[in-house]
Design a protein around this motif. Structure first.
Motif, PDB file in Angstrom:
ATOM      1  N   PRO A 166       0.844  -1.205   0.000  1.00  0.00           N
ATOM      2  CA  PRO A 166       0.000   0.000   0.000  1.00  0.00           C
ATOM      3  C   PRO A 166       0.880   1.256   0.000  1.00  0.00           C
ATOM      4  CG  PRO A 166      -0.625  -1.464   1.781  1.00  0.00           C
ATOM      5  CD  PRO A 166       0.610  -2.024   1.184  1.00  0.00           C
ATOM      6  N   PRO A 167       0.294   2.392  -0.347  1.00  0.00           N
ATOM      7  CA  PRO A 167       1.097   3.627  -0.416  1.00  0.00           C
ATOM      8  C   PRO A 167       1.838   3.955   0.877  1.00  0.00           C
ATOM      9  CG  PRO A 167      -1.256   4.098  -0.651  1.00  0.00           C
ATOM     10  CD  PRO A 167      -1.089   2.641  -0.760  1.00  0.00           C
ATOM     11  N   VAL A 168       1.230   3.635   2.009  1.00  0.00           N
ATOM     12  CA  VAL A 168       1.943   3.837   3.270  1.00  0.00           C
ATOM     13  C   VAL A 168       2.192   2.449   3.860  1.00  0.00           C
ATOM     14  CG1 VAL A 168       1.868   4.874   5.561  1.00  0.00           C
ATOM     15  CG2 VAL A 168       0.782   6.026   3.638  1.00  0.00           C
ATOM     16  N   PRO A 169       3.390   1.933   3.721  1.00  0.00           N
ATOM     17  CA  PRO A 169       3.619   0.532   4.090  1.00  0.00           C
ATOM     18  C   PRO A 169       3.842   0.309   5.578  1.00  0.00           C
ATOM     19  CG  PRO A 169       5.617   1.461   3.200  1.00  0.00           C
ATOM     20  CD  PRO A 169       4.588   2.550   3.131  1.00  0.00           C
ATOM     21  N   TYR A 170       3.034   0.948   6.409  1.00  0.00           N
ATOM     22  CA  TYR A 170       3.187   0.730   7.856  1.00  0.00           C
ATOM     23  C   TYR A 170       1.820   0.665   8.477  1.00  0.00           C
ATOM     24  CZ  TYR A 170       7.719   2.874   6.860  1.00  0.00           C
ATOM     25  OH  TYR A 170       8.920   3.194   6.320  1.00  0.00           O
ATOM     26  N   ARG A 171       1.748  -0.048   9.608  1.00  0.00           N
ATOM     27  CA  ARG A 171       0.560   0.094  10.437  1.00  0.00           C
ATOM     28  C   ARG A 171       0.922   1.110  11.521  1.00  0.00           C
ATOM     29  NH1 ARG A 171      -3.545  -3.483   9.565  1.00  0.00           N
ATOM     30  NH2 ARG A 171      -4.623  -2.499  11.297  1.00  0.00           N
ATOM     31  N   PRO A 172      -0.073   1.755  12.106  1.00  0.00           N
ATOM     32  CA  PRO A 172       0.273   2.764  13.108  1.00  0.00           C
ATOM     33  C   PRO A 172       0.962   2.189  14.336  1.00  0.00           C
ATOM     34  CG  PRO A 172      -2.102   2.449  12.978  1.00  0.00           C
ATOM     35  CD  PRO A 172      -1.519   1.708  11.848  1.00  0.00           C
ATOM     36  N   THR A 173       0.837   0.879  14.554  1.00  0.00           N
ATOM     37  CA  THR A 173       1.442   0.317  15.748  1.00  0.00           C
ATOM     38  C   THR A 173       2.812  -0.288  15.488  1.00  0.00           C
ATOM     39  OG1 THR A 173       0.232  -1.681  15.240  1.00  0.00           O
ATOM     40  CG2 THR A 173      -0.704  -0.242  16.912  1.00  0.00           C
ATOM     41  N   ASN A 174       3.329  -0.197  14.263  1.00  0.00           N
ATOM     42  CA  ASN A 174       4.651  -0.771  13.998  1.00  0.00           C
ATOM     43  C   ASN A 174       5.737   0.041  14.668  1.00  0.00           C
ATOM     44  OD1 ASN A 174       3.767  -1.707  10.628  1.00  0.00           O
ATOM     45  ND2 ASN A 174       3.875  -2.951  12.472  1.00  0.00           N
ATOM     46  N   ILE A 175       6.383  -0.588  15.644  1.00  0.00           N
ATOM     47  CA  ILE A 175       7.411   0.124  16.393  1.00  0.00           C
ATOM     48  C   ILE A 175       8.765  -0.093  15.731  1.00  0.00           C
ATOM     49  CG2 ILE A 175       8.620   0.168  18.593  1.00  0.00           C
ATOM     50  CD1 ILE A 175       6.055  -0.458  19.931  1.00  0.00           C
ATOM     51  N   ASP A 176       9.533   0.971  15.636  1.00  0.00           N
ATOM     52  CA  ASP A 176      10.865   0.855  15.056  1.00  0.00           C
ATOM     53  C   ASP A 176      11.825   1.646  15.932  1.00  0.00           C
ATOM     54  OD1 ASP A 176      12.322   1.780  11.812  1.00  0.00           O
ATOM     55  OD2 ASP A 176      13.113   0.716  13.565  1.00  0.00           O
ATOM     56  N   LEU A 177      12.438   0.963  16.882  1.00  0.00           N
ATOM     57  CA  LEU A 177      13.260   1.670  17.846  1.00  0.00           C
ATOM     58  C   LEU A 177      14.489   2.329  17.243  1.00  0.00           C
ATOM     59  CD1 LEU A 177      13.229  -0.436  21.099  1.00  0.00           C
ATOM     60  CD2 LEU A 177      12.071   1.676  20.568  1.00  0.00           C
ATOM     61  N   ARG A 193       7.958   8.975  19.026  1.00  0.00           N
ATOM     62  CA  ARG A 193       8.974   8.529  19.958  1.00  0.00           C
ATOM     63  C   ARG A 193       9.347   7.067  19.765  1.00  0.00           C
ATOM     64  NH1 ARG A 193       7.850   7.846  26.313  1.00  0.00           N
ATOM     65  NH2 ARG A 193       9.921   8.340  27.058  1.00  0.00           N
ATOM     66  N   LEU A 194       8.390   6.246  19.388  1.00  0.00           N
ATOM     67  CA  LEU A 194       8.674   4.822  19.251  1.00  0.00           C
ATOM     68  C   LEU A 194       8.934   4.446  17.795  1.00  0.00           C
ATOM     69  CD1 LEU A 194       6.058   3.243  21.668  1.00  0.00           C
ATOM     70  CD2 LEU A 194       8.463   3.672  22.051  1.00  0.00           C
ATOM     71  N   GLY A 195       9.107   5.444  16.947  1.00  0.00           N
ATOM     72  CA  GLY A 195       9.370   5.137  15.550  1.00  0.00           C
ATOM     73  C   GLY A 195       8.135   4.744  14.778  1.00  0.00           C
ATOM     74  N   ARG A 196       6.959   5.035  15.310  1.00  0.00           N
ATOM     75  CA  ARG A 196       5.723   4.691  14.593  1.00  0.00           C
ATOM     76  C   ARG A 196       5.439   5.757  13.542  1.00  0.00           C
ATOM     77  NH1 ARG A 196       2.148   3.404  19.882  1.00  0.00           N
ATOM     78  NH2 ARG A 196       2.769   5.553  20.299  1.00  0.00           N
ATOM     79  N   ASP A 197       5.042   5.308  12.377  1.00  0.00           N
ATOM     80  CA  ASP A 197       4.817   6.235  11.279  1.00  0.00           C
ATOM     81  C   ASP A 197       3.602   7.115  11.564  1.00  0.00           C
ATOM     82  OD1 ASP A 197       3.352   6.471   8.270  1.00  0.00           O
ATOM     83  OD2 ASP A 197       5.485   6.934   8.382  1.00  0.00           O
ATOM     84  N   ILE A 198       3.765   8.416  11.378  1.00  0.00           N
ATOM     85  CA  ILE A 198       2.690   9.330  11.730  1.00  0.00           C
ATOM     86  C   ILE A 198       1.579   9.316  10.686  1.00  0.00           C
ATOM     87  CG2 ILE A 198       2.110  11.756  12.102  1.00  0.00           C
ATOM     88  CD1 ILE A 198       3.565  10.572  14.385  1.00  0.00           C
ATOM     89  N   MET A 199       1.951   9.178   9.423  1.00  0.00           N
ATOM     90  CA  MET A 199       0.903   9.173   8.404  1.00  0.00           C
ATOM     91  C   MET A 199      -0.026   7.981   8.600  1.00  0.00           C
ATOM     92  SD  MET A 199       1.258  10.000   4.483  1.00  0.00           S
ATOM     93  CE  MET A 199      -0.186  10.608   3.671  1.00  0.00           C
ATOM     94  N   ALA A 200       0.544   6.841   8.916  1.00  0.00           N
ATOM     95  CA  ALA A 200      -0.298   5.677   9.193  1.00  0.00           C
ATOM     96  C   ALA A 200      -1.187   5.971  10.386  1.00  0.00           C
ATOM     97  CB  ALA A 200       0.571   4.449   9.466  1.00  0.00           C
ATOM     98  N   GLY A 201      -0.600   6.599  11.381  1.00  0.00           N
ATOM     99  CA  GLY A 201      -1.368   6.954  12.569  1.00  0.00           C
ATOM    100  C   GLY A 201      -2.520   7.887  12.234  1.00  0.00           C
ATOM    101  N   MET A 202      -2.268   8.837  11.340  1.00  0.00           N
ATOM    102  CA  MET A 202      -3.330   9.768  10.994  1.00  0.00           C
ATOM    103  C   MET A 202      -4.434   9.067  10.213  1.00  0.00           C
ATOM    104  SD  MET A 202      -2.197  13.202  11.372  1.00  0.00           S
ATOM    105  CE  MET A 202      -2.814  13.809   9.866  1.00  0.00           C
TER     106      MET A 202
END
Lengths: 368, 590, 343
Positions: A124-135, A152-161
């Motif tokens: 998908p255009p944004v290849p992350y889920r909002p909960t994917n943590i990347d320290l 802070r936890l490396g979670r993608d903001i666009m996915a979060g939005m």
């Protein structure tokens, strides 16, 4: 709900009268169901003539689409994957798995799809889920890798939005839905039966108005375990008074009309009269309240998340990202994007609501 | 000065590069022109104020009934104790007492001889009567201090031997009794009990049924609980000046302090200590940068990002030290899943604690592997440190019998005849953002290996309730402790698992029990260290907790202050002073 | 008339009881024990998620003692009854946090919150009324549409966003320093200052909070003003006045304005409680010791007496405000008969 008071989060009660003088006016509404349909289609025609309100409507539709398609816009699984000779459609499969009908095949269990070697995949255009943590990537500034940066936890903001729009909109709909049900029922009862029923219910209105709403919200949200459902429920349970008042006033007016007295005289049951005959004509102000109420609910939810209460940690909402922004002020992207999203959403709903009101009010009052 | 100094420091990690111990030119303009010689002199002079950031009001300023950290810090300047701790060595030293107490042969009675030159801030002398009075106040059941009183349960009697000698009798031999007795804040009897209502009441009387206490005692307790919350008077170097709720709490140096000129006593040099209350940490940082604050604890984000500009470094120095506390994940040792020590060890191997410290704590934390304060001699540095190793963890789980037998992506095992999936719930206090972040990271990691952990956030008091009633699978928490000698009995002894004791995880090990009991009765420090070495190794192997971190505090201090030392036992503004040419504030009339 | 007033006053009582009962039940039935919170050292301890080993986490007995002291071990209805009884003597009890009489704590903060609110209300009126008049007199013109849109945009800006941005960008720190980020007075504020100095200092500190509190009011009030003016403008007598040849300005100011301000009277109902309503968000961000901050902290600290007190104060003011506004409306607008129940 007085969005004004909710906006500032004041520990004070709602202004008892809504900022619209239209309710004092006398009205005589179109009288039968056939005319009601005509009413709504002409409402739409008039609404279309207001470019600003129309723009608002487009934005609202866009948001609803984003919310519905969130899983397809931002996901760590690909749409389509060709791996070891077999073809898979992981996103669609996960929906089916969600209903319990099937399971992941063994080779796909708990894998990181991005790291599967030798696979051909379309993400998908944004290849992350909002909960994917990347320290390893905290607080990244917006870049091609993360268009809106990370937290802070490396979670993608666009996915979060994108996924957050789901939560914001559902809070809006459910909360207002609850408010509408309570408000319309109570208002109808009060307006229809009058006398002691009205007296009692009006006292209830006064009680609800006198309760400092935001204060109560904080109390409930802060003291009970954080949960989205609870937040929706209490926003709805504290915001029904305006709707109830409108409904009551409409019922009071309509009830004295001839066709209603005729129906009653003919022996139509109370319930039928209320819900089949009166209610459809009484809904106009309620619709406006609903639209404005959704915006208000979104504002309340973001205020509560900002204070850090009401939403559980795992959930990423627009308000919770702003909450992080308040303690990491250098990460401007945490503040700008969700803040803008809330702003645009609320503005869109207001414009639609005001557009509707402008169209509906004269109809209520114009037939003199 | 009281040994309960609040901040604890590590000398090695002191000052950041670019900051010498203080002969720099000042950036503030001089308030009075002085000759260069005086301006550069290294002898402490009095004057100037220290504006300290506080994020909240103290709840109240009565040292006996107060229970919050802000108040404790402020009251430390106003009240004094019989013994104190040397800031460098952490050893007990006499303060209001002339020397450490004499211990009776049966190890139950402590006799303190008090200095004869001490007087309170209203110039009345401090005598044994005040010491006895202070103990009576704590022991009185009608005084609103149930939490402090429990701490002194071991004291069964106290007597005034003569005007300057007091004897305390304790219930049973316990080497920390001395430290506890030495830590009572000494209240002036004439101020807190003007009618001398407690005169004829003995400690033994106070141990009886509260309903049978005399009217006089009831009146005293009422008065004490209500009317002394905002007007403390003690014997310390700083007097209480004023408290404007939500704005400032101000202390004023007492020029007539009894300790002026006495060896080993710090009289303080700064004229005023002003605690300025700014609730929002961002606003506080901005206030610091614009000169409205002189001293402030930085949040980890502010330390790494908001305070690295050249301008900031010119104005402020940053001091780093470790607070004596550690965070941990507590596994319910009685639950089906976690009663197997291999599972607990596996969980620790699943956590990349080093990376978490770097990211979530912004590098302001060190991984620990045991319950003892990192910098005490008792801490055993040879413990195994469980590096991040998910493969090893999986092996351990396999050896323990866990495998995914039904293809649903989650491990399972047959326990007591039933098939148990590896599902459990973490409970987290909702106010703790760091704890939540750590658990979310662990949850994501575990998901990849077939372990389904859910997270439940709870409000603090509800969380505590569940913890005490052992209603949890796993919790994330921290223990804060004084820098004194450790005593792990409370947390690890099997008897403490019942009755809502501190052994929340129900850890039961007979060998550990014996060590803990022997330790308490051991008055020789060397033998104690040996006992605890064995204790720590057992815990290291059994992993009843997954030990996490000891946190670093970073405090920014305006550069004009001299005499700053970073101690294992805390930052001591009591020793700080500002040269005349750099002083910013004169004693303005309020 | 007086029987109407008396009736309404009487009806005030059950409403008041209803409000306070709801507040009481919500606080009590929510899980969580103030005794435990006290034992853990208040809210600071909770924030760290840490327990202090030095002070043994209190034994049950200590907790029971603490609860007994505040009467928390009695059955709920008894507790509520006692609280109600105390209310008659204006005894709001003592705060759990510091044993101070709750009344004192509230009074201490009233001036701050009131000042903030008065300025905010004034600002809103000063800006919104002229805006509304302009909008109404130039209805549907470009100017009207622009002002309406601008007001809406302001209305939609979330307060939390605006306030945080303000703190970061214009309150010092790394960018501009136009306003102070916290508190109500400067560090070296002295009572010895001249009135003018004090005034300048306070204004400088209050400016940002007041503006932030007010900006969303511009939209609501100006729209209200606009629509009520429009309604009056539609009336026949306005046409008559114009036809009579009266100067447009006089028409507006003498006839239209007066009559369109009448419905504004209803807003007075919200003025009374508005004076004492504290904004939690603004006060938290700017560290202003007002009633909003007190309310928020008391809820988190489960300081029941303070929360109940704030609840009741707010309730009483609202109810009285509604009553006054209804009465004023009845006096001012003879079309509205009191005793609305007769349809």
């Amino acid at each position: 709900m007085s969005s004004q008071q909710i906006q500032t989060g004041t520990v004070k009660p709602v202004s008892p009268l809504p900022p619209s003088p239209s309710l004092g006016g006398v009205a005589s509404l179109p009288v039968a169901a056939v005319v009601v349909e005509g009413l709504w289609s002409s409402v739409w025609k008039q609404f279309k003539r207001n470019p600003i309100a129309l723009a608002g409507l487009y934005v609202v539709c866009f948001l609803i689409c984003t919310a519905l398609l969130a899983d397809f816009l931002a996901n760590d699984k690909p749409y389509y994957m060709h791996y070891r000779g077999k073809t898979y459609f992981p996103i669609f499969r996960s929906y089916v798995i969600g209903t319990g009908l099937t399971q992941w095949p063994a080779e796909l269990l708990n894998v990181n799809f991005k790291k599967l070697q030798g696979s051909e995949a379309i993400f998908p255009p944004v290849p992350y889920r909002p909960t994917n943590i990347d320290l390893l990537a905290p607080y990244e500034t917006p870049s091609p890798k993360h268009w809106f940066g990370t937290d802070r936890l490396g979670r993608d903001i666009m996915a979060g939005m994108i996924h957050g729009s789901r939560i914001s909109l559902s809070i809006g709909f459910v909360a207002v839905g609850i408010a509408v049900i309570i408000g319309v029922v109570l208002g109808a009862l009060a307006g229809y039966f009058g006398s002691w029923v009205d007296l009692l219910i009006s006292r209830l209105f006064e009680v609800m108005i006198s309760i400092p709403t935001f204060f109560l919200l904080i109390t409930v949200a802060a003291l009970l375990p954080p949960s989205i459902f609870l937040t929706m429920a209490i926003i709805g349970a504290t915001g029904w008074v305006g709707i109830a008042r409108f409904t009551r006033n409409e019922f009071l007016k309509i009830r004295s009309l001839d066709y209603v007295t005729a129906a009653i005289a003919l022996g139509v049951s109370n319930r039928k009269v209320m819900f089949q005959h009166i209610l459809p004509n009484a809904l106009a102000p309620v619709i406006v309240s609903v639209v404005l109420g959704i915006a208000g609910a979104i504002l309340v939810e973001s205020s509560l998340s900002f204070l850090g209460i009401g939403v559980p940690a795992e959930l990423v909402t627009w308000g919770s990202i702003l909450h992080e922004a308040s303690s990491a002020t250098f990460a401007w992207w945490l503040a700008v994007f969700p803040g803008a999203a809330i702003f645009i959403t609320v503005l869109a709903y207001y414009l639609v609501g005001e557009g509707l009101r402008e169209v509906l009010d004269p109809r209520l009052r114009g037939l003199r | 000065m009281s040994w309960r100094i609040w901040r604890f420091l590590l000398v090695a990690l002191l000052l950041l590069p670019g900051c010498e111990s203080g002969k720099q030119a000042e950036t503030a303009e001089p308030t009075t022109p002085k000759t260069p010689a005086q301006a550069d002199s290294n002898t402490p002079v009095t004057g100037d104020w220290l504006i300290i950031h506080s994020s909240a009001d103290p709840e109240q300023l009565n040292p006996v009934t107060s229970n919050d950290a802000t108040a404790a810090e402020i009251l430390n300047y106003i009240f004094e104790t019989l013994l104190t701790r040397d800031p460098k060595t952490l050893e007990l030293k006499p303060y209001l007492a002339e020397e450490r107490p004499a211990l009776s042969p049966d190890k139950l009675a402590y006799t303190f001889k008090i200095r004869r030159d001490v007087h309170f801030q209203d110039e009345r002398p401090l005598t044994g009567e005040d010491i006895l009075f202070s103990m009576k106040v704590i022991k009185c059941p009608l005084v609103n201090a149930p939490f402090l009183r429990v701490y002194y349960d071991s004291v069964v009697d106290a007597q005034l031997v003569d005007r300057y000698t007091v004897r305390f009798i304790t219930k049973e031999p316990y080497f920390l009794n001395e430290s506890q007795l030495g830590g009572i804040p000494i209240l002036p009897r004439h101020y807190y009990d003007p009618e001398d209502l407690l005169k004829n009441v003995t400690i033994r009387d106070l141990l009886k049924d509260p309903a049978k206490l005399s009217e006089g005692v009831k009146r005293f307790a009422d008065n004490f609980n209500r009317n002394y919350n905002r007007n403390p008077v003690g014997s310390g170097p700083y007097k209480f000046a004023e408290w404007k709720t939500g704005r400032i709490v101000e202390l004023e140096r007492d020029p007539k302090y009894w300790g002026v000129g006495k060896a080993g006593i710090d009289p303080g040099f700064l004229d005023r200590l002003r605690y300025r209350i700014v609730t929002n940490p961002d606003a506080a940082l901005v206030t610091l940068k614009s000169g409205g604050l002189d001293m402030m604890d930085l949040t980890p984000i502010q330390h790494t990002r908001g305070t690295s500009s050249e301008r900031f470094k010119r104005e402020f120095q940053k001091l780093e030290y470790f607070a004596p506390s550690y965070s941990y994940i507590g596994w319910n040792n009685e639950s089906l899943i976690f009663r197997d020590k291999r599972v607990r060890q596996a969980m620790t191997y699943f956590m990349d604690r080093k990376q978490i410290a770097k990211t979530i704590l912004f590098g302001l934390g060190e991984v620990v592997d045991g319950p003892i304060y990192f910098f005490r001699p008792e801490y055993d540095k040879t413990l195994h440190n469980y590096p991040y190793n998910p493969q090893k963890a999986l092996e351990l789980l396999k050896a323990a019998g866990w495998a995914d037998t039904d293809g649903d992506g989650i491990l399972d095992k047959v326990i007591d005849g039933k098939k148990v999936p590896f599902r459990f719930e973490f409970k987290v206090p909702s106010a703790s953002t760091t704890g939540k972040s750590i658990i979310l990271v662990l949850q994501e990691e575990l998901k990849r290996y077939g372990i389904a952990a859910s997270v439940r956030e709870l409000d603090w008091t509800i969380f505590l309730d569940d913890v005490k009633n052992h209603k949890f699978d796993a919790v994330i928490m921290a223990w804060a402790m004084p820098a004194s000698e450790p005593d792990e009995y409370q947390v690890w002894h099997s008897s403490q698992a019942a009755n809502k004791g501190s052994n929340h995880i129900s850890y039961k090990n007979p060998r550990v029990d014996k060590i803990l009991e022997e330790y308490r009765r051991e008055f020789d420090p060397k033998k104690r260290i040996e006992l605890y070495r064995e204790f720590q190794h057992i815990l290291n192997d059994e992993q009843p907790y997954t030990f996490l971190f000891v946190r670093k505090t970073v405090t920014a201090v305006q550069r004009r202050f001299r005499g700053i030392e970073v101690y294992p036992a805390g930052l001591r503004p009591l020793e700080w002073w500002v040269p005349l040419s750099a002083q910013r504030y004169k004693n303005l009339a309020p | 008339m007086s029987s109407y007033i008396f009736q309404r006053l009487l009806l005030l009582i059950p409403t008041f009881i209803g409000v306070t009962l709801i507040g009481f039940l919500v606080m009590r039935l929510a899980p969580g024990d103030p005794a435990e919170l006290r034992a853990a050292g208040g809210l600071r301890g909770a924030g760290e998620g840490a327990l202090s080993r030095g002070k043994v986490s209190a034994v049950d007995e200590a907790l029971m003692q603490w609860r007994a002291q505040y009467g928390l071990d009695r059955p709920l209805h008894v507790q509520y009854g006692i609280w109600l009884k105390n209310l008659f003597t204006l005894n709001f009890g003592e705060s759990f946090k510091d044993n101070q009489p709750v009344w004192n704590k509230i009074i201490e903060r009233v001036p701050v919150t009131t000042k903030l609110n008065i300025f905010s209300i004034l600002l809103v009126y000063v800006v919104a009324i002229p805006l509304g008049i302009y909008s109404a007199t130039h209805a549907n013109s470009l100017g009207d549409r622009v002002t309406t849109l601008a007001a809406f945009i302001l209305f939609a800006v979330p307060l939390i966003w605006a306030a945080t941005m303000a703190i970061v960008f214009i309150c010092g720190g790394d960018f501009l320093y136009l306003f102070p980020p916290a508190g109500l007075e400067s560090l070296d504020y002295s009572r010895q200052w001249s009135f003018w100095q004090k005034f300048k200092d306070q204004t400088w500190h209050l400016f940002l909070p007041v503006v932030l509190l007010s900006y969303d009011g511009f939209a609501g009030l100006s729209r209200y003003m606009r629509s009520s003016m429009l309604e009056v403008l539609r009336q026949d007598y306005v046409q008559v006045a114009r036809a009579k040849g009266l100067n447009e300005g006089i028409v507006i100011f003498k006839h239209v304005l007066r009559n369109s301000l009448i419905p504004q009277v209803t807003l007075l109902a919200s003025l009374l409680p508005a004076l004492l309503g504290g904004s939690v968000i603004i006060e938290t961000i700017f560290s202003i010791p007002g009633l909003g901050q007190l309310g928020y902290e008391s809820v988190l600290a489960r300081d029941y007496p303070t929360v109940m007190a704030l609840f009741s104060v707010s309730a009483i003011l609202t109810l009285v405000g509604i009553l006054i506004s209804d009465l004023l409306l009845a006096v001012v607008d003879p079309r509205i008969a009191f005793g609305r129940r007769q349809q």
